[in-house]
Scaffold this motif. Structure first.
Motif, mmCIF file in Angstrom:
data_model
loop_
_atom_site.group_PDB
_atom_site.id
_atom_site.type_symbol
_atom_site.label_atom_id
_atom_site.label_comp_id
_atom_site.label_asym_id
_atom_site.label_seq_id
_atom_site.Cartn_x
_atom_site.Cartn_y
_atom_site.Cartn_z
ATOM 1 N N HIS A 40 0.828 -1.204 0.000
ATOM 2 C CA HIS A 40 0.000 0.000 0.000
ATOM 3 C C HIS A 40 0.864 1.257 0.000
ATOM 4 O O HIS A 40 2.030 1.230 0.397
ATOM 5 N N PHE A 58 -2.050 -5.998 -2.280
ATOM 6 C CA PHE A 58 -2.244 -4.613 -2.726
ATOM 7 C C PHE A 58 -1.270 -4.269 -3.849
ATOM 8 O O PHE A 58 -0.691 -3.180 -3.879
ATOM 9 N N HIS A 115 -8.302 -8.705 4.398
ATOM 10 C CA HIS A 115 -8.261 -7.569 3.483
ATOM 11 C C HIS A 115 -8.389 -7.976 2.018
ATOM 12 O O HIS A 115 -7.753 -8.930 1.563
ATOM 13 N N GLY A 127 -10.706 1.311 -5.878
ATOM 14 C CA GLY A 127 -11.260 1.176 -4.539
ATOM 15 C C GLY A 127 -12.739 0.851 -4.570
ATOM 16 O O GLY A 127 -13.404 0.835 -3.530
ATOM 17 N N HIS A 185 -14.524 -1.334 6.396
ATOM 18 C CA HIS A 185 -13.283 -0.556 6.462
ATOM 19 C C HIS A 185 -13.092 0.075 7.840
ATOM 20 O O HIS A 185 -12.182 0.876 8.028
ATOM 21 N N ARG A 213 -9.477 0.096 5.221
ATOM 22 C CA ARG A 213 -9.469 -0.559 3.906
ATOM 23 C C ARG A 213 -10.440 -1.732 3.950
ATOM 24 O O ARG A 213 -10.530 -2.416 4.972
ATOM 25 N N ALA A 266 -7.482 6.854 6.374
ATOM 26 C CA ALA A 266 -6.969 5.945 5.357
ATOM 27 C C ALA A 266 -6.129 4.833 5.982
ATOM 28 O O ALA A 266 -5.520 5.009 7.034
ATOM 29 N N PHE A 267 -6.121 3.686 5.316
ATOM 30 C CA PHE A 267 -5.349 2.522 5.746
ATOM 31 C C PHE A 267 -3.884 2.889 5.913
ATOM 32 O O PHE A 267 -3.296 3.533 5.037
#
Length: 347
Positions: free
Chosen positions: A71, A131, A180, A187, A267, A272, A294-295
């Motif tokens: 990520h 990711f 995940h 997204g 999330h 996420r 955000a992640f």
């Protein structure tokens, strides 16, 4: 070349890397049973990774997989963080916690030059990514170390992207999978397909071995994936109750309850989308509700709630990761689970 030949394993069965619920013990048990055991590294320090790899090599001489996240580190957003903490404030008050005293939570580090150096030193037989993939120069270092490279695709476009960048095999992660989502080109969760729809489309689109993941919990699921053209399967949730897993007591209780039949993408715990057993936080805020940071920044404010609730034997604020099919999740040794799955390879 078969998947077994590519990865140096006896059975085309991969244990999904599951951060937070396993370490080297589960990886060793799966390796010794003939599959490919995996160590999730995204939440481990370099020293911890070294120690776990040493434990794996002490327990088995067979190939294993080190898994890393790719990520993009987020830019902190103070306004979004404040709004997130405000939405959690009622729960803090209920549990007698001070929102102003939130400690830093363990993060999830993306693959870096320092981790590439570690891979070069440790020389794991297999390295997998979630990711997407690291920067080209980092990926080149991993491949030059001799490691086979795997990565997850949740759409045909992602599989083609991975193939163009030189991975050795693609993990087709269906919507049923716990934990995940590996999505990285978008997204938009509406692009996510179930395993039975995703696997044959990726098989038709790429020339690489395809590993099916998501909802596979027994020999019948393995056979179905193989019938769709998968070269192998990756299984996670079925191992969560094994004695070699470090799954918490709260999580284990949820897995054997009726609650495990109801999972959703959320999330709320990390920022996420990830599949978990529906609990109080998910019901009250909505699995994809709110605006968490955000992640992986969302974990910071959740961590004190989780710790306080788990101390009272409650999973109300815990990420109870689980796929849509927990039927194969049993409290038996991981080797037995692996051998039972292998029955689906016959014929």
């Amino acid at each position: 070349m078969t998947l077994q030949q590519l990865l140096g394993i006896n059975l085309p069965l991969l244990q999904a890397p599951m951060a937070g619920v396993q370490g080297s013990a589960l990886a060793v048990a799966v390796c010794e049973a003939g599959g490919l055991g995996a160590l999730p590294c995204a939440m481990l320090s370099p020293d911890a990774i070294r120690a776990e790899v040493a434990a794996i090599r002490a327990g088995t001489g067979r190939p294993f997989n080190l898994n890393f996240f790719c990520h993009q580190p987020p830019t902190p957003d103070d306004a979004r963080e404040a709004a997130w903490r405000a939405s959690l404030a009622p729960y803090y008050r209920e549990l007698g916690l001070d929102p102003a005293a939130i400690p830093a939570a363990p993060g999830r580090a993306p693959f870096s030059a320092a981790l590439a150096e570690l891979v070069e030193a440790l020389r794991p037989p297999v390295v997998s990514f979630h990711f997407g993939l690291p920067a080209p120069e980092l990926l080149a270092r991993v491949k030059a170390s001799g490691a086979r490279v795997l990565s997850s695709a949740t759409t045909v476009d992602e599989a083609l992207w991975l193939e163009a960048r030189g991975v050795d095999a693609v993990i087709a992660q269906g919507l049923e999978a716990g934990g995940h989502r590996g999505m990285f080109l978008t997204g938009d969760v509406t692009t996510q397909l179930g395993t039975l729809a995703l696997v044959p489309q990726i098989v038709a689109a790429v020339k690489l071995p395809v590993i099916a993941a998501g909802g596979i919990a027994d020999a019948h699921g393995v056979a179905a994936a193989r019938a769709l053209g998968a070269a192998g399967v990756q299984v996670g949730s079925a191992y969560l109750l094994c004695p070699e897993a470090s799954t918490s007591a709260v999580h284990r209780t949820a897995l054997v309850s009726d609650a495990a039949r109801h999972t959703a993408l959320t999330h709320l715990f990390t920022g996420r989308p990830a599949r978990a057993i529906v609990n109080r936080l998910m019901r009250e805020l909505g699995p994809l509700g709110g605006q968490p940071p955000a992640f992986p920044l969302a974990t910071t404010a959740i961590a004190p709630l989780r710790a306080a609730a788990e101390a009272a034997s409650s999973g109300d604020f815990s990420p109870l990761w689980c796929g849509q099919n927990a039927s194969g999740c049993r409290a038996i040794p991981a080797g037995e689970i692996t051998r039972a799955l292998a029955a689906g390879l016959a014929g």
